[in-house]
Motif scaffolding. Structure first.
Motif, short mmCIF file in Angstrom:
data_model
loop_
_atom_site.label_atom_id
_atom_site.label_comp_id
_atom_site.label_asym_id
_atom_site.label_seq_id
_atom_site.Cartn_x
_atom_site.Cartn_y
_atom_site.Cartn_z
N CYS A 177 86.36 30.20 -16.97
CA CYS A 177 85.42 30.88 -16.04
C CYS A 177 84.70 29.89 -15.11
O CYS A 177 83.98 30.32 -14.22
N CYS A 189 82.60 29.06 -24.98
CA CYS A 189 81.93 29.07 -23.67
C CYS A 189 80.74 30.04 -23.72
O CYS A 189 80.92 31.21 -24.08
N CYS A 202 81.75 33.04 -20.74
CA CYS A 202 82.87 33.99 -20.89
C CYS A 202 83.26 34.20 -22.35
O CYS A 202 84.11 35.02 -22.65
ZN LIG Z 1 83.97 30.23 -19.76
#
Ligand SMILES: [Zn+2]
Length: 393
Positions: A364, A375, A378
Motif C-alpha cells: 500500500c 502493515c 493495509c
Molecule cells: Zn500496507
C-alpha cells in the motif's frame, strides 16, 4: 491515492450499479413512457459518473431518487448502504442493511449479501462482537463463506486471538485451495513472541517449529529463534542462526544485524564478524554493514582506521546516515570554529534523518520509521521492507 479498502467496495458497487441500470431501463421500457425511460437512464448514468469521479454526495442524491422510483430494488439499497459506509455514515448504513435483511420476500441470495454488508458496517463501527457473530452465522450457513472467513480472520487479528486466526485461516485454505501458510507462520510467530514475553521458552520454541513447518524460510521465526538462544546465553548458536537468516533473505539485514552484532561480541567472535560483514558488502548495497564495520574498526583500531574505511565506502555508496557517522567520528579530532560548524552540520543532518521514512509497505506504500511485521495501514503481513536511498538504508 485512494486507500485500498475504499477501492474494494467501489469495485463491488459498480457491477451492482450496472445491473441496476440495465434493470431500470428494461423495466421502465415496459411500464413507462419513453420520456421516463430516458430520464431514468440518464439519472442512472449520471449517478454512475459521480461514483467514478468520487463525487459521493451527488451519487447518493441520484441513487436515492432512483430508489424512490423503484422501492423494491435491492441493488439500489445495497449500493446506497455501501456508499454510506464509505462516507463514514455507519449508522445510516446499519439501519439500511438491517431494514433490507428484515424485508419479507427477499431471496436467500440477496439476504446473505445484505448480511455480509451489515457485518462490514459493524466492523467499521467497532462493534466487533456483533460482526463476529454475524460472520460466524454466514460461515455456518455456508453462505459467502470465504468472504465471511476473511472478515473473521481480520477480527481475530485485531483482537490478537492468534489461535482462532490460525484455525480460520486453515478453514479458508481448505475452502478456497489458496495457500495461507505464510500468514499462518506470522500468527505462530505472534504466539511465540507472546510466550517469550511470559518466559514460556519451551512453548515459544514449539510455536517457532510450527512457523517453520508453515514457511521454512520465515525470517521472523529465524530472528525469534536467535533471540531465544541469546536469552539463554547461547550466543555462538544465535550467531549461526542469524547468519543463516541473512543467507536466506538479504533484504532483512537492517533487522538482523543489531542482534547478530551483539551475539558476535558476547561470544567473542569479532574476527568472524569482520569476515562476515566484509563479505556482506559485496552482496548487500545498503549502509548498515558499512556502519557496523566502522564501529568495529573504531573500537579495534581507533578513529583513524574507522574514518579511512568510512570515507572510502561513502564514495561508492553515498548515504546521509554514513555522513552522520563520519561527522560523529570526526568531532573528537577538531576544535574551535571548525567544531562549531561541524555541530551545525550534525544538527542539520539529524533533522534531515528525523523526517525520513526508513521502511515502506510494498502493498500500500505506507512509510514507517520502524519495521512492522504487519502493515498498520493495509494489514498485510510481511510486506514492509527497508527503503534503499541516500537518506535511508
Ligand atoms: Zn500496507
Amino acid at each position: 491515492m485512494m486507500p485500498l479498502y475504499l477501492l474494494i467496495p467501489l469495485a463491488l458497487l459498480i457491477p451492482a450499479a450496472f445491473l441496476f441500470g440495465w434493470w431500470t431501463a428494461r423495466r421502465a421500457g415496459v411500464r413507462r413512457s419513453g420520456a421516463k425511460v430516458s430520464e431514468l437512464s440518464s439519472d442512472y448514468f449520471r449517478g454512475l459518473n459521480y461514483l467514478l469521479n468520487e463525487e459521493q454526495d451527488k451519487a447518493i442524491e441520484v441513487f436515492l431518487k432512483l430508489a424512490e422510483y423503484n422501492r423494491d430494488t435491492v441493488e439500489t439499497h445495497l449500493a446506497l448502504g455501501n456508499l454510506f459506509r464509505r462516507r463514514g455514515e455507519v449508522d445510516r448504513a446499519i439501519r439500511l442493511h438491517q431494514h433490507l435483511v428484515s424485508r419479507p420476500g427477499l431471496s436467500d441470495a440477496m439476504k446473505t449479501v445484505a448480511l455480509l454488508e451489515l457485518g462490514e458496517d459493524y466492523m467499521r463501527a467497532g462493534l466487533l462482537d456483533r460482526a463476529e457473530a454475524l460472520f460466524a452465522d454466514l460461515v455456518a450457513m455456508d453462505a459467502h463463506a470465504p468472504s465471511a472467513l476473511r472478515h473473521l480472520i481480520a477480527i481475530y487479528q485485531h483482537e490478537r486471538d492468534w489461535h482462532k486466526a490460525i484455525e480460520h485461516a486453515r478453514r479458508l485454505e481448505a475452502m478456497t485451495g489458496e495457500d495461507e501458510s505464510t500468514v499462518v507462520a506470522q500468527f505462530y510467530c505472534e504466539l511465540a513472541e507472546q510466550a517469550r514475553h511470559h518466559g514460556a521458552v519451551v512453548e515459544a520454541r514449539d510455536y517457532l517449529e510450527q512457523a517453520f513447518a508453515c514457511q521454512p524460510d520465515c525470517i521472523r521465526a529465524y530472528l525469534l529463534t536467535g533471540r531465544l538462544l541469546a536469552d539463554d546465553g547461547r550466543h555462538a548458536e544465535a550467531v549461526d542462526i542469524y547468519e543463516k537468516a541473512v543467507g536466506t533473505d538479504v533484504s532483512f539485514v537492517p533487522e538482523i544485524l543489531p542482534p547478530l552484532l551483539n551475539s558476535y561480541a558476547r561470544s567473542g567472535q569479532m574476527e568472524r564478524a569482520e569476515r562476515f560483514l566484509r563479505e556482506l558488502l559485496g552482496r548487500y548495497h545498503g549502509i548498515s554493514p558499512v556502519l557496523a564495520l566502522t564501529r568495529l574498526y573504531q573500537q579495534r583500531d581507533g578513529e583513524r582506521g574507522a574514518i579511512d574505511f568510512l570515507t572510502s565506502q561513502l564514495r561508492q555508496r553515498p548515504s546521509v546516515r554514513g555522513l552522520m557517522a563520519l561527522i560523529d567520528a570526526t568531532m573528537d579530532k577538531i576544535e574551535g570554529e571548525v567544531r562549531e560548524n561541524f555541530l551545525i552540520l550534525r544538527d542539520l543532518t539529524r533533522k534531515l534523518l528525523e523526517g525520513q521514512a526508513m521502511y515502506r509497505c510494498n502493498r500500500c506504500g505506507f512509510g514507517a520509521k520502524a519495521h512492522h511485521w504487519q502493515c498498520p495501514t493495509c494489514k498485510s503481513w510481511d510486506t514492509i521492507r527497508s527503503i534503499h536511498g541516500v537518506a535511508n538504508e
